[in-house]
Design a protein around this motif. Structure first.
Motif, PDB file in Angstrom:
ATOM      1  N   GLY A   1      70.872  17.949  -7.784  1.00  0.00           N
ATOM      2  CA  GLY A   1      72.379  17.358  -8.774  1.00  0.00           C
ATOM      3  C   GLY A   1      72.412  16.096  -8.102  1.00  0.00           C
ATOM      4  N   LYS A   2      74.020  15.165  -8.454  1.00  0.00           N
ATOM      5  CA  LYS A   2      73.451  13.846  -8.628  1.00  0.00           C
ATOM      6  C   LYS A   2      75.459  14.365  -7.427  1.00  0.00           C
ATOM      7  CE  LYS A   2      72.856  11.284 -12.411  1.00  0.00           C
ATOM      8  NZ  LYS A   2      73.896  11.370 -13.492  1.00  0.00           N
ATOM      9  N   LYS A   3      75.290  13.450  -5.829  1.00  0.00           N
ATOM     10  CA  LYS A   3      76.726  13.312  -5.412  1.00  0.00           C
ATOM     11  C   LYS A   3      77.366  12.489  -6.283  1.00  0.00           C
ATOM     12  CE  LYS A   3      73.891  14.323  -1.805  1.00  0.00           C
ATOM     13  NZ  LYS A   3      73.435  15.115  -2.007  1.00  0.00           N
ATOM     14  N   THR A   4      78.323  12.152  -5.694  1.00  0.00           N
ATOM     15  CA  THR A   4      80.016  11.616  -5.968  1.00  0.00           C
ATOM     16  C   THR A   4      79.728  10.227  -6.585  1.00  0.00           C
ATOM     17  OG1 THR A   4      81.145  13.472  -5.302  1.00  0.00           O
ATOM     18  CG2 THR A   4      82.452  11.546  -6.424  1.00  0.00           C
ATOM     19  N   HIS A   5      79.108   9.293  -5.698  1.00  0.00           N
ATOM     20  CA  HIS A   5      79.088   8.325  -5.869  1.00  0.00           C
ATOM     21  C   HIS A   5      77.902   7.845  -7.001  1.00  0.00           C
ATOM     22  CE1 HIS A   5      74.995   7.851  -3.148  1.00  0.00           C
ATOM     23  NE2 HIS A   5      75.267   8.691  -2.730  1.00  0.00           N
TER      24      HIS A   5
ATOM     25  N   ARG B   1      79.667   8.183 -10.152  1.00  0.00           N
ATOM     26  CA  ARG B   1      81.039   6.998 -10.581  1.00  0.00           C
ATOM     27  C   ARG B   1      79.475   6.088 -10.597  1.00  0.00           C
ATOM     28  NH1 ARG B   1      83.306   7.088  -5.001  1.00  0.00           N
ATOM     29  NH2 ARG B   1      83.997   9.211  -4.755  1.00  0.00           N
ATOM     30  N   GLN B   2      78.392   5.744 -10.410  1.00  0.00           N
ATOM     31  CA  GLN B   2      77.786   4.850 -10.649  1.00  0.00           C
ATOM     32  C   GLN B   2      77.372   4.532 -12.404  1.00  0.00           C
ATOM     33  OE1 GLN B   2      76.308   1.589  -8.925  1.00  0.00           O
ATOM     34  NE2 GLN B   2      75.644   0.853 -10.807  1.00  0.00           N
ATOM     35  N   ASP B   3      76.638   6.018 -13.019  1.00  0.00           N
ATOM     36  CA  ASP B   3      76.526   6.381 -13.939  1.00  0.00           C
ATOM     37  C   ASP B   3      77.183   5.650 -15.402  1.00  0.00           C
ATOM     38  OD1 ASP B   3      73.514   6.621 -13.995  1.00  0.00           O
ATOM     39  OD2 ASP B   3      74.908   9.442 -13.704  1.00  0.00           O
ATOM     40  N   ILE B   4      78.862   6.466 -14.916  1.00  0.00           N
ATOM     41  CA  ILE B   4      80.208   6.215 -14.878  1.00  0.00           C
ATOM     42  C   ILE B   4      80.312   3.983 -15.674  1.00  0.00           C
ATOM     43  CG2 ILE B   4      83.044   6.523 -15.122  1.00  0.00           C
ATOM     44  CD1 ILE B   4      82.016   8.733 -14.099  1.00  0.00           C
ATOM     45  N   LYS B   5      79.902   4.024 -14.277  1.00  0.00           N
ATOM     46  CA  LYS B   5      80.262   2.375 -14.370  1.00  0.00           C
ATOM     47  C   LYS B   5      78.922   1.734 -15.218  1.00  0.00           C
ATOM     48  CE  LYS B   5      81.876   1.407  -9.965  1.00  0.00           C
ATOM     49  NZ  LYS B   5      80.888   1.078  -8.046  1.00  0.00           N
ATOM     50  N   GLU B   6      78.000   2.031 -15.134  1.00  0.00           N
ATOM     51  CA  GLU B   6      77.454   1.148 -16.322  1.00  0.00           C
ATOM     52  C   GLU B   6      77.374   1.665 -17.594  1.00  0.00           C
ATOM     53  OE1 GLU B   6      73.328   3.711 -15.128  1.00  0.00           O
ATOM     54  OE2 GLU B   6      73.126   2.347 -12.755  1.00  0.00           O
ATOM     55  N   LYS B   7      77.760   3.204 -18.200  1.00  0.00           N
ATOM     56  CA  LYS B   7      78.132   3.719 -18.725  1.00  0.00           C
ATOM     57  C   LYS B   7      79.335   2.557 -19.861  1.00  0.00           C
ATOM     58  CE  LYS B   7      77.237   8.072 -19.757  1.00  0.00           C
ATOM     59  NZ  LYS B   7      77.954   9.488 -19.543  1.00  0.00           N
ATOM     60  N   ASP B   8      80.272   2.271 -18.924  1.00  0.00           N
ATOM     61  CA  ASP B   8      81.381   0.833 -19.503  1.00  0.00           C
ATOM     62  C   ASP B   8      81.212  -0.107 -19.979  1.00  0.00           C
ATOM     63  OD1 ASP B   8      82.848   2.890 -19.044  1.00  0.00           O
ATOM     64  OD2 ASP B   8      83.917   2.919 -17.367  1.00  0.00           O
ATOM     65  N   ALA B   9      79.455  -0.184 -18.897  1.00  0.00           N
ATOM     66  CA  ALA B   9      79.502  -2.184 -19.048  1.00  0.00           C
ATOM     67  C   ALA B   9      79.071  -2.168 -20.331  1.00  0.00           C
ATOM     68  CB  ALA B   9      78.457  -2.774 -18.001  1.00  0.00           C
TER      69      ALA B   9
END
Length: 160
Positions: A136-140, A143-151
């Motif tokens: 399981g992934k932690k919340t941070h 968030r990092q995955d979301i930032k990478e997808k946005d980039a």
């Protein structure tokens, strides 16, 4: 009249089936993946070929050294009368003994789960499931995955 016969012969099962668990990659970090067969009853394969499967809440577990999946929803087949299947039940997954032993030993570690990633129909017409040993992934991490997808999305926009 020939066009009506051609229309009637169109097979509703013709398309490629590749049903994915989209939440899995967001919620979990995959450690290892396996392809397993499914033990199905009656009209379940026809519903899978129609694409009426939900994997979002499904998970795998061991029961007497065998691997089962629980909470996988296969909708009842619309053309079946009284011999339809249960939508949600435990279904056995088929793996080799070597793979089962390896999975069971790793599954005993704290924090690891076995989750379904996707269901597909192979070249022989059999239903197969891709499963993953996952942490399981932690919340941070999310968030990092979301930032990478946005980039990546922004870079894609700039390329055009």
């Amino acid at each position: 009249m020939n066009s009506k016969k051609k229309m009637a012969k169109i097979n509703r099962f013709e398309k490629k089936i590749n049903i994915k668990n989209k939440k899995a990659s967001f919620e979990f970090e995959f450690v290892d993946t396996y392809v397993a067969g499914l033990v199905l009853r009656g009209t379940e394969i026809k519903s899978i070929r129609e694409g009426k499967v939900s994997l979002t809440e499904a998970f795998c577990f061991f029961k007497s050294e065998e691997l089962f999946i629980r909470q996988m929803h296969i909708a009842p087949y619309s053309m079946a009368a009284s011999f339809n299947h249960e939508a949600v039940r435990e279904r056995k997954l088929l793996l080799s003994r070597k793979e089962l032993d390896k999975l069971e030993s790793k599954f005993a570690e704290k924090g690891l789960s076995i989750i379904p990633i996707r269901i597909f129909i192979n070249d022989q017409g059999l239903a197969k499931m891709e499963i993953a040993l996952a942490r399981g992934k932690k919340t941070h991490d999310k968030r990092q995955d979301i930032k990478e997808k946005d980039a990546k999305r922004e870079l894609g926009k700039l390329a055009y």
